[in-house]
Every structure is written in structure tokens, then in C-alpha cells.
Design a protein around this motif. Structure first.
Motif, PDB file in Angstrom:
ATOM      1  N   ARG A  30       1.007  -1.107   0.105  1.00 42.16           N
ATOM      2  CA  ARG A  30      -0.079   0.078  -0.035  1.00 42.16           C
ATOM      3  C   ARG A  30       0.759   1.282  -0.098  1.00 42.16           C
ATOM      4  O   ARG A  30       0.665   2.238  -0.687  1.00 42.16           O
ATOM      5  CB  ARG A  30      -0.994  -0.028   1.111  1.00 42.16           C
ATOM      6  N   MET A  31       2.005   1.118   0.671  1.00 45.57           N
ATOM      7  CA  MET A  31       2.740   2.377   1.014  1.00 45.57           C
ATOM      8  C   MET A  31       4.089   1.955   0.581  1.00 45.57           C
ATOM      9  O   MET A  31       4.598   0.998   0.292  1.00 45.57           O
ATOM     10  CB  MET A  31       2.921   2.825   2.558  1.00 45.57           C
ATOM     11  N   LEU A  32       4.913   3.294   0.243  1.00 44.27           N
ATOM     12  CA  LEU A  32       6.323   3.199  -0.414  1.00 44.27           C
ATOM     13  C   LEU A  32       7.135   2.258   0.466  1.00 44.27           C
ATOM     14  O   LEU A  32       8.057   1.469   0.138  1.00 44.27           O
ATOM     15  CB  LEU A  32       6.797   4.506  -0.601  1.00 44.27           C
ATOM     16  N   LEU A  33       6.965   2.614   1.983  1.00 47.84           N
ATOM     17  CA  LEU A  33       7.785   1.808   2.846  1.00 47.84           C
ATOM     18  C   LEU A  33       7.532   0.251   2.569  1.00 47.84           C
ATOM     19  O   LEU A  33       8.708  -0.498   2.882  1.00 47.84           O
ATOM     20  CB  LEU A  33       7.540   1.996   4.239  1.00 47.84           C
ATOM     21  N   ASP A  34       6.492  -0.293   1.990  1.00 49.76           N
ATOM     22  CA  ASP A  34       6.178  -1.722   2.004  1.00 49.76           C
ATOM     23  C   ASP A  34       7.164  -2.305   1.076  1.00 49.76           C
ATOM     24  O   ASP A  34       7.627  -3.208   1.156  1.00 49.76           O
ATOM     25  CB  ASP A  34       4.791  -2.082   1.629  1.00 49.76           C
ATOM     26  N   VAL A  35       7.378  -1.546   0.068  1.00 49.47           N
ATOM     27  CA  VAL A  35       8.146  -1.866  -1.247  1.00 49.47           C
ATOM     28  C   VAL A  35       9.558  -1.807  -0.818  1.00 49.47           C
ATOM     29  O   VAL A  35      10.410  -2.673  -1.195  1.00 49.47           O
ATOM     30  CB  VAL A  35       7.679  -0.852  -2.476  1.00 49.47           C
ATOM     31  N   ILE A  36      10.128  -0.632  -0.070  1.00 47.99           N
ATOM     32  CA  ILE A  36      11.272  -0.562   0.204  1.00 47.99           C
ATOM     33  C   ILE A  36      11.769  -1.757   1.157  1.00 47.99           C
ATOM     34  O   ILE A  36      13.008  -2.294   0.893  1.00 47.99           O
ATOM     35  CB  ILE A  36      11.577   0.748   0.830  1.00 47.99           C
ATOM     36  N   LEU A  37      11.109  -2.319   1.897  1.00 47.62           N
ATOM     37  CA  LEU A  37      11.324  -3.212   2.953  1.00 47.62           C
ATOM     38  C   LEU A  37      11.315  -4.635   2.180  1.00 47.62           C
ATOM     39  O   LEU A  37      12.131  -5.417   2.491  1.00 47.62           O
ATOM     40  CB  LEU A  37      10.270  -3.277   4.152  1.00 47.62           C
ATOM     41  N   ARG A  38      10.656  -4.736   1.237  1.00 44.06           N
ATOM     42  CA  ARG A  38      10.790  -6.140   0.452  1.00 44.06           C
ATOM     43  C   ARG A  38      11.838  -6.209  -0.494  1.00 44.06           C
ATOM     44  O   ARG A  38      12.558  -7.227  -0.353  1.00 44.06           O
ATOM     45  CB  ARG A  38       9.504  -6.288  -0.503  1.00 44.06           C
ATOM     46  N   ILE A  39      12.338  -4.940  -0.839  1.00 49.34           N
ATOM     47  CA  ILE A  39      13.685  -4.727  -1.377  1.00 49.34           C
ATOM     48  C   ILE A  39      14.734  -5.210  -0.581  1.00 49.34           C
ATOM     49  O   ILE A  39      15.790  -6.183  -0.586  1.00 49.34           O
ATOM     50  CB  ILE A  39      13.925  -3.539  -2.312  1.00 49.34           C
ATOM     51  N   ARG A  40      14.688  -4.688   0.542  1.00 52.72           N
ATOM     52  CA  ARG A  40      15.738  -4.996   1.742  1.00 52.72           C
ATOM     53  C   ARG A  40      15.763  -6.435   2.202  1.00 52.72           C
ATOM     54  O   ARG A  40      17.017  -6.925   2.517  1.00 52.72           O
ATOM     55  CB  ARG A  40      15.469  -3.901   2.791  1.00 52.72           C
ATOM     56  N   PHE A  41      14.697  -6.955   2.288  1.00 60.25           N
ATOM     57  CA  PHE A  41      14.426  -8.263   2.862  1.00 60.25           C
ATOM     58  C   PHE A  41      15.029  -9.306   1.749  1.00 60.25           C
ATOM     59  O   PHE A  41      15.534 -10.333   1.899  1.00 60.25           O
ATOM     60  CB  PHE A  41      13.118  -8.849   3.394  1.00 60.25           C
ATOM     61  N   ASP A  42      14.833  -8.974   0.573  1.00 56.97           N
ATOM     62  CA  ASP A  42      15.243 -10.042  -0.535  1.00 56.97           C
ATOM     63  C   ASP A  42      16.827  -9.825  -0.815  1.00 56.97           C
ATOM     64  O   ASP A  42      17.371 -11.003  -1.030  1.00 56.97           O
ATOM     65  CB  ASP A  42      14.751  -9.484  -1.819  1.00 56.97           C
ATOM     66  N   ASP A  43      17.441  -8.797  -0.616  1.00 60.87           N
ATOM     67  CA  ASP A  43      18.796  -8.687  -0.768  1.00 60.87           C
ATOM     68  C   ASP A  43      19.769  -8.223   0.365  1.00 60.87           C
ATOM     69  O   ASP A  43      21.049  -7.789   0.288  1.00 60.87           O
ATOM     70  CB  ASP A  43      19.249  -8.358  -2.057  1.00 60.87           C
ATOM     71  N   GLY A  44      19.047  -7.927   1.467  1.00 61.36           N
ATOM     72  CA  GLY A  44      19.554  -7.295   2.482  1.00 61.36           C
ATOM     73  C   GLY A  44      19.734  -5.776   2.408  1.00 61.36           C
ATOM     74  O   GLY A  44      20.692  -5.290   3.291  1.00 61.36           O
ATOM     75  N   SER A  45      19.313  -5.228   1.597  1.00 61.29           N
ATOM     76  CA  SER A  45      19.563  -3.597   1.363  1.00 61.29           C
ATOM     77  C   SER A  45      18.287  -2.924   0.773  1.00 61.29           C
ATOM     78  O   SER A  45      17.568  -3.802   0.325  1.00 61.29           O
ATOM     79  CB  SER A  45      20.819  -3.437   0.484  1.00 61.29           C
ATOM     80  N   PRO A  46      18.309  -1.704   0.834  1.00 61.81           N
ATOM     81  CA  PRO A  46      19.149  -0.743   1.171  1.00 61.81           C
ATOM     82  C   PRO A  46      18.748  -0.329   2.585  1.00 61.81           C
ATOM     83  O   PRO A  46      17.766  -0.792   3.230  1.00 61.81           O
ATOM     84  CB  PRO A  46      18.804   0.437   0.377  1.00 61.81           C
TER      85      PRO A  46
END
Length: 231
Positions: A30-46
Motif C-alpha cells: 500500500r505504501m512506499l515503505l512496504d516496497v522498500i522493505l521487500r527490497i531490503r529483505f530480498d537482498d539485505g539492502s538498502p
């Protein structure tokens, strides 16, 4: 969704760079943070600060497509792609989207953001009328996210001398608090060519405040108090 994310790890990188990535949205995004956290959990960043995810703590303030805001309350719907994510402008970067806010809080604490009252301590509490309490609306709600100060050119040019929009908003909050007795001392502290008067009323601060506050207006009210105090 396509994103371009600012990356910089001082332990490994000689200079910052932008990393392009693409995320397939799921119904729970729903929110931008949701997407950022999925990127982070997938490859450990950003790297990014986060806490409440409700727009209350202010820790996930970043620059989104050139405008400061909170990732947790920025809807994905309507964001122009690629979504360009950068750390808050003018703040030293610790890593990726995480910035050093030491200078920001140094200016904030310089205005003494607490009640000063030398009168005898009452048995229970210092009372305040509903009318006086209402004067604090639009001031106490500041969450110290730094969005306003980071987007303020006067803060860019004089970060060590200009208090900044967030600090001055809180300065006015205590200047008009009926329970505070240090009005003259507070005004004297701000009566400086840089601490208060470097504000040029550009109003970037008001434009980007995620809580809908108006630091620019409150700074003008402090200036009016200065004028009345000098007459």
C-alpha cells in the motif's frame, strides 16, 4: 514498480551511486515503505530507518522523487516511475537512505524544548485553560522527522548558525505556553542575525511537512513578538 535508489556504504563504496530495481507489487503493498522493505529483505539492502509505520515516529523520512516525505505514509498509487529515492538533502549520509541527524538535534536542543518555570512547584500540576491549550495546536504535533529543515535553503547555507524550521516551530510552542515563564530569555536567545533571521520565508518547510504544520508562519509570529518586545 520501477525504482532508482541512492546507495552508499562508506565501508565499501568510494562514492554514491543510484541502483535501479524493479519490484512486482502484491495486494498487501500500500505504501512506499512496504516496497522498500521487500527490497531490503530480498537482498539485505538498502538501509533505511523505520519504526512505527504510522507517520508518528518520523524515522523513515527520505527524499521521494525530489520531495521530502515519510515513506510509511506515501501511497504507491500515483507515484511517478521510476520512483527516485534519496536520503534527506543536506544531511550527512551514514549509509544509503540513513542520514546523520546530530546537527539537526543540536539546533533543536539549543532552543531549550522544555518548560521553564521558576515559580514554586504546585502540589499537583501546572494548570492551563482550554483557551491557552488551544494555542499550542499546530505546534506540539511536530514529530522531528527533519523533512522541513532538510528542504530549507537557509539551513543548507548556515547549518551551524540557523536554528532551522523544526527548531523554531518548537521555540514558538514554548514562547506562547502560558505555563512557561522564560519568554524574555527565549526571545533574547533567538535575537540573532542567524538563529532566527536567516529565514527567507521560502516556505519549503511548510510545503513538505508530513503533518501539515506551518513552520514559516510560526517563524513570522516569533518575529512579531520580537518587534512588540522592542517597542
Amino acid at each position: 514498480m520501477k525504482l532508482s535508489v541512492f546507495r552508499y556504504n562508506p565501508e565499501h563504496d568510494q562514492k554514491p551511486y543510484m541502483q535501479d530495481c524493479e519490484v512486482e507489487l502484491v495486494p498487501t503493498d500500500r505504501m512506499l515503505l512496504d516496497v522498500i522493505l521487500r527490497i531490503r529483505f530480498d537482498d539485505g539492502s538498502p538501509a533505511i530507518r523505520k519504526s512505527c509505520r504510522e507517520g508518528i515516529c518520523g524515522s523513515d523520512a527520505i527524499n521521494i522523487n525530489g520531495r521530502n516525505g515519510l515513506a510509511c505514509i506515501t501511497p504507491l498509487k500515483g507515484l511517478k516511475e521510476p520512483v527516485v529515492l534519496r536520503p534527506l538533502p543536506s544531511f550527512p549520509v551514514i549509509r544509503d537512505l540513513v542520514v546523520d541527524m546530530t546537527r539537526f538535534f543540536k539546533q533543536y536542543y539549543s532552543i531549550k524544548p522544555w518548560l521553564i518555570n521558576d515559580e514554586p512547584v504546585p502540589e499537583r500540576e501546572r494548570l492551563q485553560s482550554p483557551q491557552d491549550r488551544a494555542k499550542l495546536d499546530g505546534l506540539y504535533e511536530c514529530i522531528l522527522c527533519g523533512c522541513c529543515t532538510s528542504q530549507c535553503p537557509s539551513s543548507w547555507w548556515n547549518p551551524e548558525k540557523f536554528v532551522g524550521p523544526a527548531g523554531l516551530l518548537q521555540a514558538h510552542r514554548f514562547l506562547i505556553d502560558s505555563r512557561d515563564t522564560a519568554t524574555e530569555q527565549r526571545l533574547d536567545d533567538l535575537n540573532d542575525a542567524y538563529r532566527l533571521y536567516r529565514c527567507r520565508t521560502i516556505m519549503n518547510c511548510t510545503e513538505v511537512c508530513p503533518k501539515g504544520l506551518n513552520p514559516s508562519r510560526e517563524i513570522e509570529k516569533i518575529r512579531l513578538m520580537m518587534v512588540k518586545d522592542s517597542v
